[in-house]
Design a protein around this motif. Structure first.
Motif, mmCIF file in Angstrom:
data_model
loop_
_atom_site.group_PDB
_atom_site.id
_atom_site.type_symbol
_atom_site.label_atom_id
_atom_site.label_comp_id
_atom_site.label_asym_id
_atom_site.label_seq_id
_atom_site.Cartn_x
_atom_site.Cartn_y
_atom_site.Cartn_z
ATOM 1 N N ARG A 3 -5.596 14.488 -9.744
ATOM 2 C CA ARG A 3 -6.953 14.392 -10.292
ATOM 3 C C ARG A 3 -7.314 12.962 -10.690
ATOM 4 O O ARG A 3 -8.468 12.683 -11.011
ATOM 5 N N ARG A 4 -6.352 12.060 -10.697
ATOM 6 C CA ARG A 4 -6.661 10.672 -10.997
ATOM 7 C C ARG A 4 -7.440 10.043 -9.851
ATOM 8 O O ARG A 4 -7.334 10.460 -8.702
ATOM 9 N N LYS A 5 -8.211 9.017 -10.154
ATOM 10 C CA LYS A 5 -8.914 8.292 -9.105
ATOM 11 C C LYS A 5 -7.968 7.284 -8.458
ATOM 12 O O LYS A 5 -7.317 6.510 -9.156
ATOM 13 N N TRP A 6 -7.913 7.311 -7.141
ATOM 14 C CA TRP A 6 -7.113 6.316 -6.452
ATOM 15 C C TRP A 6 -7.784 4.953 -6.565
ATOM 16 O O TRP A 6 -9.000 4.852 -6.755
ATOM 17 N N ILE A 7 -6.973 3.894 -6.486
ATOM 18 C CA ILE A 7 -7.508 2.542 -6.648
ATOM 19 C C ILE A 7 -7.473 1.731 -5.357
ATOM 20 O O ILE A 7 -8.167 0.721 -5.232
ATOM 21 N N MET A 8 -6.662 2.158 -4.379
ATOM 22 C CA MET A 8 -6.568 1.431 -3.123
ATOM 23 C C MET A 8 -6.195 2.389 -2.005
ATOM 24 O O MET A 8 -5.492 3.379 -2.244
ATOM 25 N N SER A 9 -6.684 2.114 -0.809
ATOM 26 C CA SER A 9 -6.294 2.919 0.350
ATOM 27 C C SER A 9 -5.844 2.000 1.481
ATOM 28 O O SER A 9 -6.202 0.820 1.529
ATOM 29 N N GLN A 10 -5.071 2.581 2.380
ATOM 30 C CA GLN A 10 -4.518 1.815 3.489
ATOM 31 C C GLN A 10 -4.234 2.769 4.647
ATOM 32 O O GLN A 10 -3.748 3.879 4.429
ATOM 33 N N GLN A 11 -4.534 2.328 5.845
ATOM 34 C CA GLN A 11 -4.219 3.105 7.037
ATOM 35 C C GLN A 11 -2.942 2.551 7.658
ATOM 36 O O GLN A 11 -2.851 1.359 7.952
ATOM 37 N N LEU A 12 -1.934 3.418 7.832
ATOM 38 C CA LEU A 12 -0.681 3.021 8.461
ATOM 39 C C LEU A 12 -0.675 3.519 9.901
ATOM 40 O O LEU A 12 -1.049 4.658 10.177
ATOM 41 N N GLN A 13 -0.235 2.658 10.814
ATOM 42 C CA GLN A 13 -0.164 3.015 12.221
ATOM 43 C C GLN A 13 1.208 2.689 12.786
ATOM 44 O O GLN A 13 1.856 1.733 12.341
ATOM 45 N N ASP A 14 1.621 3.459 13.792
ATOM 46 C CA ASP A 14 2.907 3.243 14.467
ATOM 47 C C ASP A 14 4.037 3.091 13.445
ATOM 48 O O ASP A 14 4.741 2.083 13.398
ATOM 49 N N VAL A 15 4.192 4.115 12.627
ATOM 50 C CA VAL A 15 5.181 4.106 11.547
ATOM 51 C C VAL A 15 6.540 4.548 12.101
ATOM 52 O O VAL A 15 6.652 5.640 12.676
#
Length: 235
Positions: A3-15
């Motif tokens: 329920r907390r607000k996220w502060i950053m997002s990131q897209q990971l590719q070819d993991v």
């Protein structure tokens, strides 16, 4: 759902995940004293996680300049704190100076700048990373190809990949950072490691062990505000 607000997002590719089972005593003295090694089958585990990061941005803001696309290599182990499972990072190498300077501010996370390359030819991927310091060189070079089928993960594969907390201890404070994402859609991998001197603080036998490997094509990850843990011990 957190329920907390996220502060950053990131897209990971070819993991790509590379996992090695190692004796627990190899890691004695390597962790903050508050953290306990999380074992599976009586063994500690070391993992290298390689990926391309895209669209890194603070909530409500555009992508951070210099961090729109970069390559990263993390070396971690598996830990517990207060009945919560997560990971502890020994190193986080990136080929973006902006990412390194931002994330390592105040030694908050163990980011280091490295020369990293990733080349895709069809479904075949070549990855190479090299980081050099006064104590020596850490590098890895490999070629791999994901297998087509998405697997139904076994308990060990879930244990190794579904980790939603990490700890870091800059100075005398232990912090926990939580992340959120969907369950990993994993594929098996065929490939060859031609050079490996990661985690140079561990015995050289590590580099002769065959890793457990998994691949995931993409994942969006959300990062939540850091939490200061209580009852911190000092050495």
């Amino acid at each position: 759902m957190d329920r907390r607000k996220w502060i950053m997002s990131q897209q990971l590719q070819d993991v790509l995940f590379l996992h090695w089972a190692v004796p627990a005593d190899w890691l004695c003295g390597m962790l903050p004293p508050e953290l306990e090694l999380d074992l599976y089958g009586g063994k500690a585990w070391i993992s290298a996680v390689l990926f391309k990061a895209r669209d890194t941005h603070i909530r409500g803001m555009p992508a951070v300049p210099g961090m729109r696309t970069f390559l990263q290599l993390n070396v971690r182990t598996y830990v517990r704190y207060d009945n919560r499972r997560g990971v502890y990072f020994f190193s986080m190498d990136a080929n973006s100076l902006a990412a390194v300077q931002t994330a390592s501010l105040g030694s908050f996370l163990p980011y280091r700048q490295a020369r990293i390359e990733m080349v895709k030819q069809g479904t075949r991927i070549r990855f190479k990373s090299r980081h050099s310091e006064a104590h020596g060189i850490e590098e890895i070079e490999l070629v791999y190809e994901p297998q087509a089928a998405i697997i139904e993960p076994a308990p060990l594969e879930i244990w190794l990949t579904e980790r939603y907390s990490l700890w870091t201890k800059p100075g005398n404070r232990l912090y926990r950072l939580d992340i959120g994402h969907l369950p990993w859609r994993l594929q098996y991998v065929k490939g060859e490691i031609t050079e490996n001197s990661l985690a140079g603080f561990l015995p050289e036998q590590l580099h002769r062990l065959r890793p457990v490997t998994h691949y995931s094509s993409s994942m969006e990850v959300l990062f939540y505000p850091p939490t200061i843990e209580k009852n911190v011990k000092n050495r």
